[in-house]
Design an enzyme around this catalytic site. Structure first.
Site, short mmCIF file in Angstrom:
data_model
loop_
_atom_site.label_atom_id
_atom_site.label_comp_id
_atom_site.label_asym_id
_atom_site.label_seq_id
_atom_site.Cartn_x
_atom_site.Cartn_y
_atom_site.Cartn_z
N TYR A 294 -9.85 1.15 -7.49
CA TYR A 294 -8.93 1.69 -6.48
C TYR A 294 -9.36 3.10 -6.07
CZ TYR A 294 -4.56 3.49 -4.46
OH TYR A 294 -3.64 4.06 -3.62
N LYS B 66 -10.63 4.71 -2.44
CA LYS B 66 -9.94 5.81 -1.77
C LYS B 66 -10.88 7.01 -1.54
CE LYS B 66 -6.01 3.80 -1.08
NZ LYS B 66 -5.50 3.53 0.29
P1 NAI Z 1 3.15 -1.46 -0.40
O1 NAI Z 1 2.66 -2.49 -1.34
O2 NAI Z 1 4.60 -1.13 -0.36
O3 NAI Z 1 2.69 -1.81 1.08
C1 NAI Z 1 1.40 -2.26 1.38
C2 NAI Z 1 1.47 -3.20 2.55
O4 NAI Z 1 0.14 -3.59 2.89
C3 NAI Z 1 2.25 -4.49 2.24
O5 NAI Z 1 3.21 -4.72 3.25
C4 NAI Z 1 1.18 -5.55 2.25
O6 NAI Z 1 1.63 -6.83 2.70
C5 NAI Z 1 0.16 -4.95 3.20
N1 NAI Z 1 -1.17 -5.54 3.02
C6 NAI Z 1 -1.82 -5.82 1.86
N2 NAI Z 1 -2.99 -6.42 2.11
C7 NAI Z 1 -3.09 -6.54 3.46
C8 NAI Z 1 -4.06 -7.10 4.32
N3 NAI Z 1 -5.17 -7.68 3.84
N4 NAI Z 1 -3.85 -7.05 5.65
C9 NAI Z 1 -2.71 -6.48 6.15
N5 NAI Z 1 -1.76 -5.95 5.38
C10 NAI Z 1 -1.94 -5.99 4.04
O7 NAI Z 1 2.30 -0.16 -0.74
P2 NAI Z 1 2.44 1.37 -0.33
O8 NAI Z 1 2.70 2.13 -1.57
O9 NAI Z 1 3.32 1.55 0.83
O10 NAI Z 1 0.92 1.66 0.05
C11 NAI Z 1 0.50 1.89 1.37
C12 NAI Z 1 -0.81 2.65 1.30
O11 NAI Z 1 -0.59 3.88 0.61
C13 NAI Z 1 -1.92 1.93 0.52
O12 NAI Z 1 -3.15 2.14 1.16
C14 NAI Z 1 -1.90 2.62 -0.83
O13 NAI Z 1 -3.15 2.55 -1.49
C15 NAI Z 1 -1.57 4.04 -0.40
N6 NAI Z 1 -1.04 4.89 -1.44
C16 NAI Z 1 0.09 4.56 -2.12
C17 NAI Z 1 0.55 5.40 -3.09
C18 NAI Z 1 1.76 5.09 -3.90
O14 NAI Z 1 1.99 5.76 -4.92
N7 NAI Z 1 2.60 4.13 -3.51
C19 NAI Z 1 -0.14 6.67 -3.43
C20 NAI Z 1 -1.29 6.92 -2.62
C21 NAI Z 1 -1.73 6.06 -1.67
#
Ligand code: NAI
Length: 264
Positions: free
Chosen positions: A159, A163
């Site tokens: 991961y 990033k």
């Molecule tokens: P989440 O799991 O709530 O949302 C992620 C969304 O991406 C989901 O709706 C999922 O269906 C969608 N998704 C997954 N694979 C996909 C694909 N192949 N095509 C289209 N959509 C797809 O996660 P969250 O926390 O909102 O994460 C969003 C971004 O933020 C990610 O890139 C994550 O790595 C990043 N992030 C999250 C952090 C956290 O602590 N939650 C911290 C730093 C970065």
């Protein structure tokens, strides 16, 4: 109050949940019409994002998208332009986690996290930039990197690698296209209370929170506000910026704070 994105057309990937949903709502609040892009299996949740925007008086629609598939991402951009006439803002946010010791990660899990977090962001940038060039009026891209794009972290190596790669893509492409009126930046959130994090065990959650000086998780809305700023003309000099939103996690390597210890 003036809307900073009045009349803009935006797309947000991963907008069915978490940070993507919060960003979709915030961009819409600021006056943008928002395309909610997410997997077909997330259609119901994506519909809830659209409903929340339209109920608040905004404009939104859902376009099923898999960011790992080139045709799907190209179709997303084409369908956005067919529906709204242009594209001004893209938030390449869809991402998935991985957890485990480096040597224990399966090849399948490694390939999947690279496909979504790295290739997915690159495909988004590719077709968005090509559309911005066709319009000849510039555009803005905000990628979602991570605290894991700035620092290493044990138990999430693949991961973290993706990033760091998003940071590299963002800075390099930002330099390539700045003089074409295309601004490319990224947000680097620390631990955010989203469904991605809520599925983790208590131990995993405290491991994630440990470096944050604020000793709490951030909210998706705290990230969304930064994305909306980067997407707006107010951030006109921000090019290749990796904007950390991490409760102090990258401010110092010393997470211990004597003020939080009542015996001192
Ligand atoms: P989440 O799991 O709530 O949302 C992620 C969304 O991406 C989901 O709706 C999922 O269906 C969608 N998704 C997954 N694979 C996909 C694909 N192949 N095509 C289209 N959509 C797809 O996660 P969250 O926390 O909102 O994460 C969003 C971004 O933020 C990610 O890139 C994550 O790595 C990043 N992030 C999250 C952090 C956290 O602590 N939650 C911290 C730093 C970065």
């Amino acid at each position: 109050m003036t809307q900073t994105l009045h009349g803009r057309i935006a797309l947000v990937t991963g907008a069915a949940s978490g940070i993507g949903r919060a960003t979709a709502l915030t961009l819409a609040r600021e006056g943008a019409a928002v395309v909610v892009a997410d997997l077909e299996q997330a259609a119901e949740a994506a519909g809830q994002t659209v409903a929340a925007i339209t109920e608040a008086g905004g404009e939104a629609s859902y376009i099923p998208t898999d960011v790992t598939i080139a045709d799907s991402v190209r179709d997303l951009v084409d369908a956005t332009v067919a529906r709204y006439g242009r594209l001004d803002i893209a938030h390449n946010n869809a991402g998935i986690g991985s957890f485990g010791y480096t040597a224990d990660v399966s090849e399948e899990d490694f390939d999947r996290v690279v496909a979504v977090n790295l290739k997915g962001v690159w495909l988004g940038m590719k077709y968005e930039i090509l559309q911005f060039q066709r319009q000849d009026s510039g555009g803005v891209i905000v990628n979602t990197a991570s605290l894991g794009g700035i620092l290493g972290a044990s138990l999430v190596a693949p991961y973290v690698a993706t990033k760091h790669a998003v940071v590299g893509l963002t800075k390099s492409a930002a330099a390539e296209y700045a003089n074409q009126g295309i601004r490319i930046n990224a947000v680097a959130p620390g631990a955010i209370a989203s469904p991605m994090v809520e599925t983790l065990s208590e131990g995993e959650r405290s491991h994630l929170m440990a470096p944050h000086a604020l000793h709490r998780f951030g909210t998706p809305e705290e990230v969304a506000e930064a994305v909306a700023w980067l997407a707006s003309d107010k951030a006109s000099f921000a090019v290749g910026t990796i904007l950390s939103l991490d409760g102090g996690a990258t401010a110092t390597p010393y997470s211990w704070n004597p003020m939080s210890n009542p015996s001192r």
